[in-house]
Write an enzyme that holds these catalytic residues in place. Structure first.
Site, PDB file in Angstrom:
ATOM      1  N   SER A  46       0.827  -1.216   0.000  1.00  0.00           N
ATOM      2  CA  SER A  46       0.000   0.000   0.000  1.00  0.00           C
ATOM      3  C   SER A  46       0.859   1.263   0.000  1.00  0.00           C
ATOM      4  CB  SER A  46      -0.970  -0.008   1.190  1.00  0.00           C
ATOM      5  OG  SER A  46      -0.247   0.002   2.390  1.00  0.00           O
ATOM      6  N   HIS A  47       2.171   1.138   0.207  1.00  0.00           N
ATOM      7  CA  HIS A  47       3.053   2.308   0.134  1.00  0.00           C
ATOM      8  C   HIS A  47       4.011   2.249  -1.047  1.00  0.00           C
ATOM      9  CE1 HIS A  47       2.006   2.759   4.523  1.00  0.00           C
ATOM     10  NE2 HIS A  47       1.689   3.909   3.992  1.00  0.00           N
ATOM     11  N   LEU A 123       6.499   5.382   7.035  1.00  0.00           N
ATOM     12  CA  LEU A 123       7.406   6.177   7.877  1.00  0.00           C
ATOM     13  C   LEU A 123       8.599   5.377   8.391  1.00  0.00           C
ATOM     14  CD1 LEU A 123       4.573   7.786   8.059  1.00  0.00           C
ATOM     15  CD2 LEU A 123       5.591   8.849  10.038  1.00  0.00           C
ATOM     16  N   ASP A 187      -4.756   0.448   2.646  1.00  0.00           N
ATOM     17  CA  ASP A 187      -5.133  -0.963   2.766  1.00  0.00           C
ATOM     18  C   ASP A 187      -6.637  -1.146   2.566  1.00  0.00           C
ATOM     19  OD1 ASP A 187      -2.570  -2.052   3.194  1.00  0.00           O
ATOM     20  OD2 ASP A 187      -2.607  -1.349   5.267  1.00  0.00           O
ATOM     21  N   ARG A 306       8.728  -9.269   9.735  1.00  0.00           N
ATOM     22  CA  ARG A 306       8.254  -9.800   8.445  1.00  0.00           C
ATOM     23  C   ARG A 306       8.808  -8.983   7.282  1.00  0.00           C
ATOM     24  NH1 ARG A 306       2.330 -10.361   8.750  1.00  0.00           N
ATOM     25  NH2 ARG A 306       2.432  -8.159   8.316  1.00  0.00           N
TER      26      ARG A 306
HETATM   27  O1  PYC Z   1       0.038   5.662   4.947  1.00  0.00           O
HETATM   28  O2  PYC Z   1      -1.832   6.711   5.313  1.00  0.00           O
HETATM   29  C1  PYC Z   1      -0.592   6.692   5.156  1.00  0.00           C
HETATM   30  C2  PYC Z   1       0.155   7.964   5.210  1.00  0.00           C
HETATM   31  C3  PYC Z   1      -0.364   9.190   5.404  1.00  0.00           C
HETATM   32  C4  PYC Z   1       0.698  10.053   5.399  1.00  0.00           C
HETATM   33  C5  PYC Z   1       1.830   9.332   5.201  1.00  0.00           C
HETATM   34  N1  PYC Z   1       1.486   8.051   5.079  1.00  0.00           N
END
Ligand code: PYC
Length: 331
Positions: A46-47, A123, A187, A306
């Site tokens: 998702s990133h 992050l 997600d 993981r």
């Molecule tokens: O994964 O939702 C997220 C997000 C928001 C800001 C940075 N990552």
């Protein structure tokens, strides 16, 4: 779901080319492609490439400056400020994190506030950067309102992720990176795309009813994890990432956003602490006795393990074929 196998280099190139084709320069495209490739490598789908269409929207609308050069200022020996001038977060982090790490290693504790950035990524790259240099790292950022504070059905908080990494010299760090929402919106969107349900408690539909339908939640609100406790942590993230940096709270980010579908302008707070200077000699052995005790418990998994396991595999990754096509069409 049909997938295409891409090597890690091909993932990097795809992300890089999508940025360059839409107005980014090599410095900004590289910083972003590196983060996207590392997310896919570690299985944080998702990133990863999933975010590229959103990044491209921000370049096309002019909200993000793909040629920005962040400015780094040391406000005091321990307080570092990076103004991103409208860049995507990875460019500003690349400029600020080495300065933060150096300051914390020297003084024991240092804070990095990032403003004028657009954060849409994981992050853990920030906190692992610090842990890889023997420092404890904490990072958080606010986002667009998507989460209803406990007791309400109205969105006010962002998904407000927070990451923590603890160094383990000679080993991979302990590292978690979690939305303070019951589930990250990325997600939820992936579950909707793949026709899956999400657990009850993830969010509410637009009438305020609990639902397991991710598409209904995407139109409604997410809930904080853990009820009022998660809600308090989401509030803390707003205060650290916006109150303390002086950047926009999630609701202000939304009010000022051009709604192009990409990340709004916001802030991030990253804090680094030196166990060498704070705990002093012997901290590693002391901590490892705790880690041994923790991992001896049946069923316990170390946060980040993981992802670190996935990282050992340097082979190709199976990527959603429609997504790859979508990105190729953006180039
Ligand atoms: O994964 O939702 C997220 C997000 C928001 C800001 C940075 N990552």
């Amino acid at each position: 779901m049909t997938t295409i196998d891409l090597t890690l280099d091909e993932i990097h190139t795809l992300a890089h080319d999508a940025m360059m084709a839409n107005g980014a320069d090599a410095v900004n495209a590289d910083a972003l492609a590196d983060i996207v490739m590392r997310a896919e490598r570690d299985g944080s789908h998702s990133h990863g490439l999933f975010r590229i269409p959103g990044y491209v929207k921000t370049l096309r609308s002019g909200k993000v400056d793909g040629k920005a050069r962040p400015t780094v200022t040391k406000k005091t020996p321990a307080i570092i400020h990076v103004e991103g001038h409208g860049c995507l977060a990875p460019t500003a982090q690349a400029a600020g994190l080495p300065v933060l790490a150096e300051a914390a290693a020297e003084i024991g504790v240092a804070a990095l506030s990032l403003t004028g950035i657009h954060h849409f990524a994981a992050l853990w790259p920030e906190t692992e950067f610090l842990a890889d240099r023997g420092l404890v790292g904490i990072a958080c950022t606010a986002y667009m309102p998507m989460v209803a504070p406990a007791g309400s059905t109205e969105k006010l908080f962002g998904t407000n992720p927070i990451s923590f990494a603890w160094p383990r010299p000679g080993k991979t760090p302990v590292c978690y990176d979690m939305a303070t929402a019951a589930m990250a919106m990325g997600d939820v969107q992936i579950a909707a795309r793949d026709g899956k349900q999400v657990p009850l408690g993830t969010g509410l539909d637009s009438d305020g009813n609990a639902t397991t339908d991710p598409a209904a939640i995407a139109k409604g609100v997410l809930l904080p994890f853990g009820g009022y406790k998660g809600s308090a942590i989401a509030m803390m993230v707003e205060l650290l990432a916006a109150g303390l940096t002086g950047e926009r709270f999630s609701f202000e980010a939304a009010e000022n956003d051009n709604k192009d579908g990409g990340p709004p302008r916001g802030g991030e707070m990253v804090i680094a602490l030196s166990p060498d200077l704070i705990a002093g000699e012997g901290w590693q052995d002391h901590v490892e006795t705790f880690m041994d005790r923790l991992t001896s418990l049946e069923g316990v998994r170390i946060p980040g393990a993981r992802r670190h396991q996935n990282r050992q595999d340097t082979g190709p990754r199976a990527i959603n074929a429609t997504l790859v096509e979508t990105i190729r069409d953006l180039i």
